[in-house]
Design an enzyme around this catalytic site. Structure first.
Site, mmCIF file in Angstrom:
data_model
loop_
_atom_site.group_PDB
_atom_site.id
_atom_site.type_symbol
_atom_site.label_atom_id
_atom_site.label_comp_id
_atom_site.label_asym_id
_atom_site.label_seq_id
_atom_site.Cartn_x
_atom_site.Cartn_y
_atom_site.Cartn_z
ATOM 1 C CE LYS A 18 -2.024 -1.435 3.780
ATOM 2 N NZ LYS A 18 -1.484 -2.781 3.865
ATOM 3 C CG HIS A 48 2.492 1.915 4.790
ATOM 4 N ND1 HIS A 48 1.554 2.907 4.804
ATOM 5 C CD2 HIS A 48 1.808 0.757 4.891
ATOM 6 C CE1 HIS A 48 0.351 2.377 4.926
ATOM 7 N NE2 HIS A 48 0.491 1.073 4.987
ATOM 8 C CD GLN A 228 -2.487 -2.957 10.965
ATOM 9 O OE1 GLN A 228 -3.458 -2.228 10.964
ATOM 10 N NE2 GLN A 228 -1.467 -2.725 11.745
ATOM 11 C CB THR A 306 8.511 -7.874 14.096
ATOM 12 O OG1 THR A 306 7.969 -8.595 12.981
ATOM 13 C CG2 THR A 306 7.387 -7.232 14.889
ATOM 14 N N GLY A 418 8.012 -3.734 -9.367
ATOM 15 C CA GLY A 418 9.280 -3.584 -8.641
ATOM 16 C C GLY A 418 9.052 -2.660 -7.467
#
Ligand code: IMP
Length: 428
Positions: A18, A48, A228, A306, A418
């Site tokens: 996104k 993001h 998300q 993470t 890409g």
């Protein structure tokens, strides 16, 4: 002319790309035409990543608009970790040359409180093997407090009396738990800490409704940036309880911002050409083998937040179908097509076999027992990396994306080939 509303939402389990699509919208498609970008759910659990040439920018809390010359807002239903936002994210962005002058936080957004991360740690430890595999950013406990009426909105951090009362209430309830008492939290000290945070965040804060009205005027365009994806929505997703803890769908935006269903221009859904998931959950098309390994390696599938390796698998149209329907999606943007470049064949799950039936929408009670029914495509085994024109796309790659849109009954608006924002085929 009335105001115009666009949104960009994830159709899988997050990490669909996104950030890249938002950067494309803001800097190519609608450059200079967006008045305001709002991030309206989640917290620093999201990530993001935006790549512009040699520059790679990872964002967690602020909307992607923060690196474009546009007003942007962290809105209600977001939970904000103030020290992380100011000392890590904003500080790093400023070091990279982004001014952040047009970045704002709504007084109505909620604060991650000093105990949320600790509570999440206790809960995950207590659950052991069946833990929720969260990002340990305190997001679940923060939303838990909000729905249980103990959340503290950012605006309250500037009202010492009200803040002290809310902190006292919180500690009275929480101190019923042994582990909580061990944290030795004292209402005066916590209030002082939160007041200091309030002072630091104050220059960025706005009253949402007045701010939006003055920023949009009578013919502005507002872009909503989802974090998300629908597969992690706490109410909608059949992955419950292995989900995040906020709403991620169009109806959540409509409720928070009072957008009428007829006001939308575009509700764009972003989906990968395959699927990934980070953290434990039932994943019917997961490829725990060389195929999944190849996707992970070619796609750089490691969590932005993470660093955990993401599970990878074939595209699952059953899950995407539900997300498209729930969001009233008007078009799809397919990302990471180039990750499949070397696959000799590609599978797509078109339905599940479930308790003897063939089903096209996931059972809401959970995905246990769902067996994927696949359609197999020949691969293209040639590079699509960086292709920007549809007629330059390998024939089988084109067939693949067209077929996906046809199966979903929705216009294909673009393809990402890409990581760079410019690696995009725009179909409109
Ligand atoms: P939480 O959001 O930290 O409560 O984590 C709940 C689940 O959602 C975990 O499996 C996380 O890995 C997942 N999750 C939360 N945010 C994201 C995201 O932005 N992308 C992918 N997974 C996420």
């Amino acid at each position: 002319m009335p105001n115009t509303y666009d949104s960009v939402l994830g159709l899988q389990w997050g990490d669909e790309g996104k950030g890249k699509y938002l950067d494309f919208i803001l800097n190519y498609l609608y450059q200079g035409m967006i008045s305001l970008v709002a991030r309206w759910n989640g917290g620093t659990n999201a990530g993001h990543t935006i790549v512009r040439g040699n520059q790679k920018i990872a964002l967690h809390g602020p909307p992607s608009g923060i690196i474009s010359d546009v007003d942007c807002l962290i809105a209600p239903m977001c939970v904000v970790n103030i020290p992380t936002l100011l000392d890590t994210e904003i500080a790093d962005l400023k070091k990279q040359g982004f001014g952040c002058e047009r970045f704002h936080v709504a007084n109505e957004a909620f604060t991650i409180l000093p105990w949320h991360t600790a509570i999440e740690g206790f809960e995950e430890e207590a659950l052991g093997k069946s833990k929720r595999d969260t990002t340990l950013r305190g997001i679940g406990p923060a939303y838990g407090d909000i729905t249980r009426r103990y959340g503290i909105p950012i605006g309250v951090l500037m009202d010492p009396e009200e803040l002290f009362k809310r902190v006292q209430e919180n500690l009275a309830i929480k101190n019923m738990m042994d582990q909580f008492r061990d944290l030795n939290l004292n209402a005066e000290a916590v209030t002082a800490e939160l007041l200091a945070l309030g002072e630091r965040i104050a220059p960025y804060t706005v009253e949402m409704d007045s701010y939006i009205e003055s920023t949009l005027g009578n013919n502005g365009t507002m872009l909503f940036e989802g974090a998300q994806g629908s597969g992690l929505d706490y109410i909608l997703s059949p992955s419950y309880p292995y989900v995040s803890s906020s709403g991620m769908t169009t109806s959540d935006i409509e409720k928070i911002f009072r957008v009428n269903p007829s006001d939308w221009r575009n509700i764009h859904g972003v989906m990968k050409a395959y699927v990934t998931s980070v953290g434990y959950r039932i994943f019917p098309t997961k490829q725990d083998n060389d195929i999944g390994g190849q996707m992970r390696q070619r796609g750089g599938e490691f969590g932005t937040t993470t660093g955990r390796p993401r599970d990878c698998g074939w595209l699952d149209l059953v899950m995407v179908r539900l997300a498209i329907k729930a969001n009233r999606t008007t078009g799809i943007f397919i990302t990471k097509l180039d990750v499949l470049d070397e696959m000799p064949e590609i599978k797509v799950c078109v339905a599940y076999r479930y308790r003897g039936d063939e089903i096209k929408y996931p059972p809401r009670a959970g995905l246990a027992g769902c067996k994927p029914i696949y359609t197999t495509f020949p691969g293209w085994q040639t590079s699509t990396r960086g292709v920007t024109q549809l007629d330059k796309l390998a024939k089988n790659a084109r067939k693949y994306v067209d077929w996906i849109a046809e199966q979903l009954g929705i216009p294909l608006i673009g393809i990402s080939t890409g990581p760079d924002t410019r690696d995009t085929i725009w179909l409109g």
